[in-house]
Design an enzyme around this catalytic site. Structure first.
Site, PDB file in Angstrom:
ATOM      1  N   GLU A 132       0.914  -1.328  -0.098  1.00 51.76           N
ATOM      2  CA  GLU A 132       0.064  -0.195   0.000  1.00 51.76           C
ATOM      3  C   GLU A 132       1.075   1.499  -0.008  1.00 51.76           C
ATOM      4  O   GLU A 132       2.018   1.102   0.563  1.00 51.76           O
ATOM      5  CB  GLU A 132      -0.999   0.096   1.343  1.00 51.76           C
ATOM      6  CG  GLU A 132      -2.130  -0.514   1.104  1.00 51.76           C
ATOM      7  CD  GLU A 132      -3.161   0.413   0.120  1.00 51.76           C
ATOM      8  OE1 GLU A 132      -2.697   1.314  -0.534  1.00 51.76           O
ATOM      9  OE2 GLU A 132      -4.540   0.160   0.476  1.00 51.76           O
ATOM     10  N   ASP A 133       0.334   2.183  -0.630  1.00 50.65           N
ATOM     11  CA  ASP A 133       1.274   3.652  -0.523  1.00 50.65           C
ATOM     12  C   ASP A 133       0.882   4.243   0.725  1.00 50.65           C
ATOM     13  O   ASP A 133       1.691   4.867   1.572  1.00 50.65           O
ATOM     14  CB  ASP A 133       0.658   4.560  -1.368  1.00 50.65           C
ATOM     15  CG  ASP A 133      -0.832   4.910  -1.842  1.00 50.65           C
ATOM     16  OD1 ASP A 133      -1.580   3.785  -1.204  1.00 50.65           O
ATOM     17  OD2 ASP A 133      -1.206   5.809  -2.006  1.00 50.65           O
ATOM     18  N   ASP A 179      -4.585   4.958   6.396  1.00 51.83           N
ATOM     19  CA  ASP A 179      -4.868   6.063   6.958  1.00 51.83           C
ATOM     20  C   ASP A 179      -6.011   5.826   8.063  1.00 51.83           C
ATOM     21  O   ASP A 179      -5.641   5.508   9.056  1.00 51.83           O
ATOM     22  CB  ASP A 179      -5.774   6.789   5.809  1.00 51.83           C
ATOM     23  CG  ASP A 179      -6.070   8.154   6.047  1.00 51.83           C
ATOM     24  OD1 ASP A 179      -6.139   8.696   7.115  1.00 51.83           O
ATOM     25  OD2 ASP A 179      -6.473   9.167   4.982  1.00 51.83           O
ATOM     26  N   PHE A 227      -2.099  16.543   4.387  1.00 47.90           N
ATOM     27  CA  PHE A 227      -2.550  15.943   2.936  1.00 47.90           C
ATOM     28  C   PHE A 227      -1.368  15.568   2.205  1.00 47.90           C
ATOM     29  O   PHE A 227      -0.872  16.807   1.602  1.00 47.90           O
ATOM     30  CB  PHE A 227      -3.627  16.659   2.515  1.00 47.90           C
ATOM     31  CG  PHE A 227      -4.467  16.067   1.321  1.00 47.90           C
ATOM     32  CD1 PHE A 227      -5.473  15.036   1.598  1.00 47.90           C
ATOM     33  CD2 PHE A 227      -4.043  16.104  -0.216  1.00 47.90           C
ATOM     34  CE1 PHE A 227      -6.224  14.331   0.498  1.00 47.90           C
ATOM     35  CE2 PHE A 227      -4.656  15.274  -1.015  1.00 47.90           C
ATOM     36  CZ  PHE A 227      -5.519  14.439  -0.770  1.00 47.90           C
ATOM     37  N   ARG A 270       0.161  12.377  -9.232  1.00 43.21           N
ATOM     38  CA  ARG A 270       0.729  10.975  -8.770  1.00 43.21           C
ATOM     39  C   ARG A 270       2.067  10.940  -9.448  1.00 43.21           C
ATOM     40  O   ARG A 270       2.825   9.947  -8.880  1.00 43.21           O
ATOM     41  CB  ARG A 270      -0.248  10.033  -9.616  1.00 43.21           C
ATOM     42  CG  ARG A 270      -1.593   9.662  -8.931  1.00 43.21           C
ATOM     43  CD  ARG A 270      -2.288   8.446  -9.361  1.00 43.21           C
ATOM     44  NE  ARG A 270      -3.616   8.404  -9.395  1.00 43.21           N
ATOM     45  CZ  ARG A 270      -4.164   8.019  -8.225  1.00 43.21           C
ATOM     46  NH1 ARG A 270      -3.468   7.542  -7.019  1.00 43.21           N
ATOM     47  NH2 ARG A 270      -5.650   7.979  -8.065  1.00 43.21           N
TER      48      ARG A 270
HETATM   49  C1  PRP Z   1      -5.977   5.347  -0.516  1.00 45.94           C
HETATM   50  C2  PRP Z   1      -4.564   4.526  -0.357  1.00 45.94           C
HETATM   51  C3  PRP Z   1      -5.244   3.416   0.558  1.00 45.94           C
HETATM   52  C4  PRP Z   1      -6.472   3.953   1.049  1.00 45.94           C
HETATM   53  C5  PRP Z   1      -5.895   3.898   2.749  1.00 45.94           C
HETATM   54  O1  PRP Z   1      -6.370   4.872  -1.557  1.00 45.94           O
HETATM   55  O2  PRP Z   1      -4.009   3.993  -1.715  1.00 45.94           O
HETATM   56  O3  PRP Z   1      -5.940   2.184  -0.551  1.00 45.94           O
HETATM   57  O4  PRP Z   1      -6.764   5.134   0.557  1.00 45.94           O
HETATM   58  O5  PRP Z   1      -7.044   4.698   3.337  1.00 45.94           O
HETATM   59  P1  PRP Z   1      -7.783   3.998   4.611  1.00 45.94           P
HETATM   60  O6  PRP Z   1      -6.844   3.420   5.584  1.00 45.94           O
HETATM   61  O7  PRP Z   1      -8.573   5.211   5.346  1.00 45.94           O
HETATM   62  O8  PRP Z   1      -8.754   2.910   4.161  1.00 45.94           O
HETATM   63  P2  PRP Z   1      -7.623   5.944  -2.406  1.00 45.94           P
HETATM   64  O9  PRP Z   1      -8.941   5.629  -1.889  1.00 45.94           O
HETATM   65  O10 PRP Z   1      -7.261   7.321  -2.218  1.00 45.94           O
HETATM   66  O11 PRP Z   1      -7.448   5.411  -3.827  1.00 45.94           O
HETATM   67  P3  PRP Z   1      -6.205   5.639  -4.858  1.00 45.94           P
HETATM   68  O12 PRP Z   1      -5.086   4.619  -4.487  1.00 45.94           O
HETATM   69  O13 PRP Z   1      -6.809   4.936  -6.397  1.00 45.94           O
HETATM   70  O14 PRP Z   1      -5.637   7.112  -4.822  1.00 45.94           O
END
Ligand code: PRP
Length: 178
Positions: free
Chosen positions: A97-98, A101, A150, A163
């Site tokens: 994961e990136d 949160d 952010f 990105r």
């Molecule tokens: C982000 C990130 C995780 C998720 C984490 O994805 O890549 O998958 O949010 O958040 P959480 O811990 O609150 O669940 P996002 O929904 O922004 O989609 P993306 O990766 O396509 O930008």
């Protein structure tokens, strides 16, 4: 660098940390194959660098997860939008994961993948925002713990922009935020 952005983690800092993570993961998984599963879209750049920093033979897979709206809650309202093309039964799985949160996405995903009877499941994330956690998640490999700011770049977006930045940046206050 585009206006309105402040470098938070430089390309060099990111690459140095990923090299360390790669060594740790290689030590923990001396034998492959290690199934690295990246969650689209944000993790695609981290996956590309982490996979090359790991010496264990790996197989690369992708999953898509969507959450209902930006205001994610602990209700866990997420679903799989792109599933794996292969079975992970009996294999070591590393979810890539990136950012973690609220923890809602990973809590759901770990549950989904656990039902497919892998040998093991661990999580690697480049960024961790522990202050935002709604669901406890065990993360084995964390690149950087960061405050609740952010951030964009290195795969992370704001409304699909930024990105492709090499650095991870904070959006300045005068820029509208989601
Ligand atoms: C982000 C990130 C995780 C998720 C984490 O994805 O890549 O998958 O949010 O958040 P959480 O811990 O609150 O669940 P996002 O929904 O922004 O989609 P993306 O990766 O396509 O930008």
């Amino acid at each position: 660098m585009a206006g309105g952005l402040r470098v938070f983690l430089s390309e060099q800092q990111i690459q140095q940390r990923i090299a360390e993570m790669g060594r740790e993961i290689s030590r923990d998984y001396p034998q492959g194959p290690l199934y690295m599963i990246a969650i689209l879209k944000g993790a695609f750049i981290f996956l590309a660098d982490l996979a090359r920093a790991v010496e264990t033979p790996t197989r690369i897979e992708f999953m898509g997860i969507s959450s209902y709206g930006k205001g994610k809650t602990s209700s866990g309202e997420v679903k799989v939008t792109k599933d794996l093309d292969v079975s992970i039964e009996g294999h070591d799985v590393l979810i890539v994961e990136d950012i973690v949160d609220s923890g809602v996405t990973l809590t759901y995903l770990r549950h989904v993948l656990q039902q497919r009877r892998p040998k093991s499941i661990r999580i690697a994330t480049l960024l961790d925002k522990p202050d935002r956690r709604l669901r406890p998640v065990e993360v084995s490999y964390v690149g950087f713990q960061i405050p609740d700011e952010f951030v964009v770049g290195y795969g992370l977006d704001y409304a699909e922009d930024y990105r492709n930045l090499k650095d991870i940046c904070v959006l300045q206050e005068n820029v509208p935020r989601p």
